[in-house]
Enzyme design. Structure first.
Site, PDB file in Angstrom:
ATOM      1  N   ARG A  22      15.018  41.876  31.573  1.00 37.45           N
ATOM      2  CA  ARG A  22      15.231  40.521  31.995  1.00 37.45           C
ATOM      3  C   ARG A  22      14.432  40.018  33.099  1.00 37.45           C
ATOM      4  NH1 ARG A  22      20.160  39.757  28.944  1.00 37.45           N
ATOM      5  NH2 ARG A  22      20.996  37.693  29.293  1.00 37.45           N
ATOM      6  N   ARG A  47      23.001  30.593  33.648  1.00 37.13           N
ATOM      7  CA  ARG A  47      22.059  31.531  32.979  1.00 37.13           C
ATOM      8  C   ARG A  47      20.707  30.807  32.667  1.00 37.13           C
ATOM      9  NH1 ARG A  47      26.608  32.381  28.734  1.00 37.13           N
ATOM     10  NH2 ARG A  47      25.062  33.717  27.676  1.00 37.13           N
ATOM     11  N   LYS A  76      19.810  35.910  19.778  1.00 39.50           N
ATOM     12  CA  LYS A  76      19.097  37.362  19.830  1.00 39.50           C
ATOM     13  C   LYS A  76      20.298  38.318  19.090  1.00 39.50           C
ATOM     14  CE  LYS A  76      19.042  37.607  24.355  1.00 39.50           C
ATOM     15  NZ  LYS A  76      19.545  36.009  24.595  1.00 39.50           N
ATOM     16  N   ARG A 100      33.656  34.260  25.741  1.00 41.81           N
ATOM     17  CA  ARG A 100      33.137  34.950  26.865  1.00 41.81           C
ATOM     18  C   ARG A 100      33.158  34.044  28.263  1.00 41.81           C
ATOM     19  NH1 ARG A 100      27.287  37.233  24.967  1.00 41.81           N
ATOM     20  NH2 ARG A 100      26.961  36.269  26.975  1.00 41.81           N
TER      21      ARG A 100
HETATM   22  P1  G5P Z   1      23.725  38.946  27.393  1.00 46.99           P
HETATM   23  O1  G5P Z   1      24.773  39.283  26.535  1.00 46.99           O
HETATM   24  O2  G5P Z   1      22.543  39.505  26.938  1.00 46.99           O
HETATM   25  P2  G5P Z   1      22.387  36.386  26.799  1.00 46.99           P
HETATM   26  O3  G5P Z   1      22.878  35.452  28.077  1.00 46.99           O
HETATM   27  O4  G5P Z   1      21.074  36.775  26.921  1.00 46.99           O
HETATM   28  O5  G5P Z   1      23.795  37.466  27.204  1.00 46.99           O
HETATM   29  P3  G5P Z   1      23.675  35.749  24.298  1.00 46.99           P
HETATM   30  O6  G5P Z   1      24.924  34.896  25.262  1.00 46.99           O
HETATM   31  O7  G5P Z   1      24.272  37.253  24.074  1.00 46.99           O
HETATM   32  O8  G5P Z   1      22.564  35.990  25.405  1.00 46.99           O
HETATM   33  P4  G5P Z   1      22.288  35.678  22.059  1.00 46.99           P
HETATM   34  O9  G5P Z   1      22.569  36.914  21.738  1.00 46.99           O
HETATM   35  O10 G5P Z   1      20.867  35.348  22.136  1.00 46.99           O
HETATM   36  O11 G5P Z   1      23.127  34.918  23.347  1.00 46.99           O
HETATM   37  O12 G5P Z   1      22.857  34.798  20.965  1.00 46.99           O
HETATM   38  P5  G5P Z   1      24.004  34.892  19.826  1.00 46.99           P
HETATM   39  O13 G5P Z   1      25.401  35.393  20.333  1.00 46.99           O
HETATM   40  O14 G5P Z   1      23.215  35.684  18.770  1.00 46.99           O
HETATM   41  O15 G5P Z   1      24.249  33.579  19.523  1.00 46.99           O
HETATM   42  C1  G5P Z   1      24.737  32.460  20.466  1.00 46.99           C
HETATM   43  C2  G5P Z   1      26.003  31.786  19.480  1.00 46.99           C
HETATM   44  O16 G5P Z   1      25.368  30.870  18.631  1.00 46.99           O
HETATM   45  C3  G5P Z   1      26.874  32.891  18.622  1.00 46.99           C
HETATM   46  O17 G5P Z   1      28.354  32.173  18.527  1.00 46.99           O
HETATM   47  C4  G5P Z   1      26.174  32.884  17.146  1.00 46.99           C
HETATM   48  O18 G5P Z   1      27.423  33.031  16.185  1.00 46.99           O
HETATM   49  C5  G5P Z   1      25.973  31.013  17.232  1.00 46.99           C
HETATM   50  N1  G5P Z   1      24.378  30.996  16.726  1.00 46.99           N
HETATM   51  C6  G5P Z   1      23.599  31.732  16.121  1.00 46.99           C
HETATM   52  N2  G5P Z   1      22.723  31.083  15.447  1.00 46.99           N
HETATM   53  C7  G5P Z   1      23.304  30.073  15.251  1.00 46.99           C
HETATM   54  C8  G5P Z   1      22.664  28.835  14.242  1.00 46.99           C
HETATM   55  O19 G5P Z   1      21.695  28.810  13.773  1.00 46.99           O
HETATM   56  N3  G5P Z   1      23.481  27.644  14.370  1.00 46.99           N
HETATM   57  C9  G5P Z   1      24.791  27.788  14.984  1.00 46.99           C
HETATM   58  N4  G5P Z   1      25.596  26.801  15.107  1.00 46.99           N
HETATM   59  N5  G5P Z   1      25.190  28.900  15.865  1.00 46.99           N
HETATM   60  C10 G5P Z   1      24.366  29.833  15.552  1.00 46.99           C
HETATM   61  O20 G5P Z   1      23.933  39.064  28.930  1.00 46.99           O
HETATM   62  C11 G5P Z   1      25.000  38.658  29.314  1.00 46.99           C
HETATM   63  C12 G5P Z   1      25.054  38.937  30.697  1.00 46.99           C
HETATM   64  O21 G5P Z   1      25.078  40.265  31.054  1.00 46.99           O
HETATM   65  C13 G5P Z   1      24.284  40.800  32.101  1.00 46.99           C
HETATM   66  C14 G5P Z   1      23.835  39.528  32.951  1.00 46.99           C
HETATM   67  O22 G5P Z   1      24.943  39.089  33.595  1.00 46.99           O
HETATM   68  C15 G5P Z   1      23.726  38.459  31.766  1.00 46.99           C
HETATM   69  O23 G5P Z   1      23.986  36.999  31.994  1.00 46.99           O
HETATM   70  N6  G5P Z   1      22.989  41.216  31.711  1.00 46.99           N
HETATM   71  C16 G5P Z   1      21.894  41.754  32.605  1.00 46.99           C
HETATM   72  N7  G5P Z   1      21.788  41.429  34.064  1.00 46.99           N
HETATM   73  C17 G5P Z   1      20.531  41.991  34.382  1.00 46.99           C
HETATM   74  N8  G5P Z   1      19.695  42.488  33.733  1.00 46.99           N
HETATM   75  C18 G5P Z   1      19.832  42.787  32.344  1.00 46.99           C
HETATM   76  N9  G5P Z   1      18.776  43.340  31.479  1.00 46.99           N
HETATM   77  C19 G5P Z   1      21.052  42.262  31.769  1.00 46.99           C
HETATM   78  N10 G5P Z   1      21.689  42.274  30.367  1.00 46.99           N
HETATM   79  C20 G5P Z   1      22.622  41.864  30.550  1.00 46.99           C
HETATM   80 MG    MG Z   2      23.703  38.613  22.703  1.00 44.29          MG
END
Ligand code: G5P
Ligand code: MG
Length: 219
Positions: free
Chosen positions: A94, A172, A20, A161
């Site tokens: 979410r 998660r 995302k 993280r």
């Molecule tokens: P977040 O911060 O919203 P998540 O768990 O939804 O966290 P996250 O982990 O931030 O999502 P993302 O944004 O979907 O993941 O993904 P990203 O960061 O772009 O990519 C993940 C990794 O893969 C990175 O290292 C990136 O460089 C790599 N990558 C991307 N594409 C590729 C690819 O093609 N190949 C490879 N090899 N790598 C790749 O929420 C965190 C916490 O905040 C709270 C909760 O506690 C939650 O757990 N929270 C909420 N709680 C309640 N309600 C809400 N609305 C909340 N919002 C946040």
């Molecule tokens: Mg993210």
């Protein structure tokens, strides 16, 4: 391209680490819209040790969702700050409770849902490094930082993280399946959700940008 005539309100959904943040950063750069990431904002509060940061820290570290009442109040306030701009919201809503609350204050136009296999996700998070002040994210082997452990732009330290530890990632993904999947159904029922499947962000990005180009051509 810049969306000036219409204040497009878009959401990006997807499992933890589905890309995302990665896809959002490409969208906001190409279409010049604001990126509002709930997770980035919460991590910033934790880093600055604000009252909100102290309230939410344990939830984030353990991979659990912050309660709806806290989250809705916080995000409604954050969205007020960008109400006169087009925005892309990442990480919120979410739960169906959050989706309902958002719909009442701001119905959204477009919902993008990223679908990436869980085995790919589990592999990815092991190599994720983030720059907390900006939310810039790296992955060793995918977008490796120029200097190991340092942000490309500021040269400041990158961190891993706490919720990327295997037990928190598992939690998660479980929460995503049970609590967040109904949010997909909420927007599907409204006829505004579009799914994008792939194993890499580079595979997903051309599909997303083709879809958004068509939408922006109409506004
Ligand atoms: P977040 O911060 O919203 P998540 O768990 O939804 O966290 P996250 O982990 O931030 O999502 P993302 O944004 O979907 O993941 O993904 P990203 O960061 O772009 O990519 C993940 C990794 O893969 C990175 O290292 C990136 O460089 C790599 N990558 C991307 N594409 C590729 C690819 O093609 N190949 C490879 N090899 N790598 C790749 O929420 C965190 C916490 O905040 C709270 C909760 O506690 C939650 O757990 N929270 C909420 N709680 C309640 N309600 C809400 N609305 C909340 N919002 C946040
Ligand atoms: Mg993210």
């Amino acid at each position: 391209m810049s969306v000036k005539n219409k204040l497009l309100k878009a959401l990006i959904l997807g499992a933890p680490a589905s890309g995302k943040g990665t896809i959002s950063s490409r969208i906001v750069k190409k279409y010049n819209i604001a990126h509002v990431s709930s997770g980035d904002k919460l991590r910033d509060h934790i880093e600055k040790q604000t009252d909100l940061g102290k309230t939410v820290k344990t939830f984030l570290n353990e991979g659990k969702l912050v309660p709806d009442d806290v989250m809705i109040k916080f995000m409604v306030t954050e969205l007020k700050k960008v109400e006169d701009q087009p925005w892309l919201l990442d990480g919120f809503p979410r739960t169906v409770g959050q989706a309902d609350a958002l719909w009442k204050v701001q119905p959204v136009d477009v919902v993008l849902n990223l679908v990436v296999p869980f085995e790919v996700i589990i592999d990815r998070v092991k190599n994720r490094w983030v720059h907390l002040p900006s939310g810039r994210v790296y992955n060793i082997g995918f977008n490796t930082p120029k200097v190991k452990g340092k942000d490309d732009i500021t040269d400041e330290a990158l961190v891993q993280r706490p919720d990327d530890k295997p037990e928190a990632v598992q939690k998660r993904l479980e929460i995503y399946e049970s609590v967040t999947r109904p949010v997909i159904e909420f927007y599907t029922a409204k006829g505004i959700l579009k799914e994008f499947h792939g194993r890499t962000s580079d595979e997903i990005w051309p599909k997303v940008t083709a879809y958004l180009d068509a939408i922006f051509a109409k506004v």
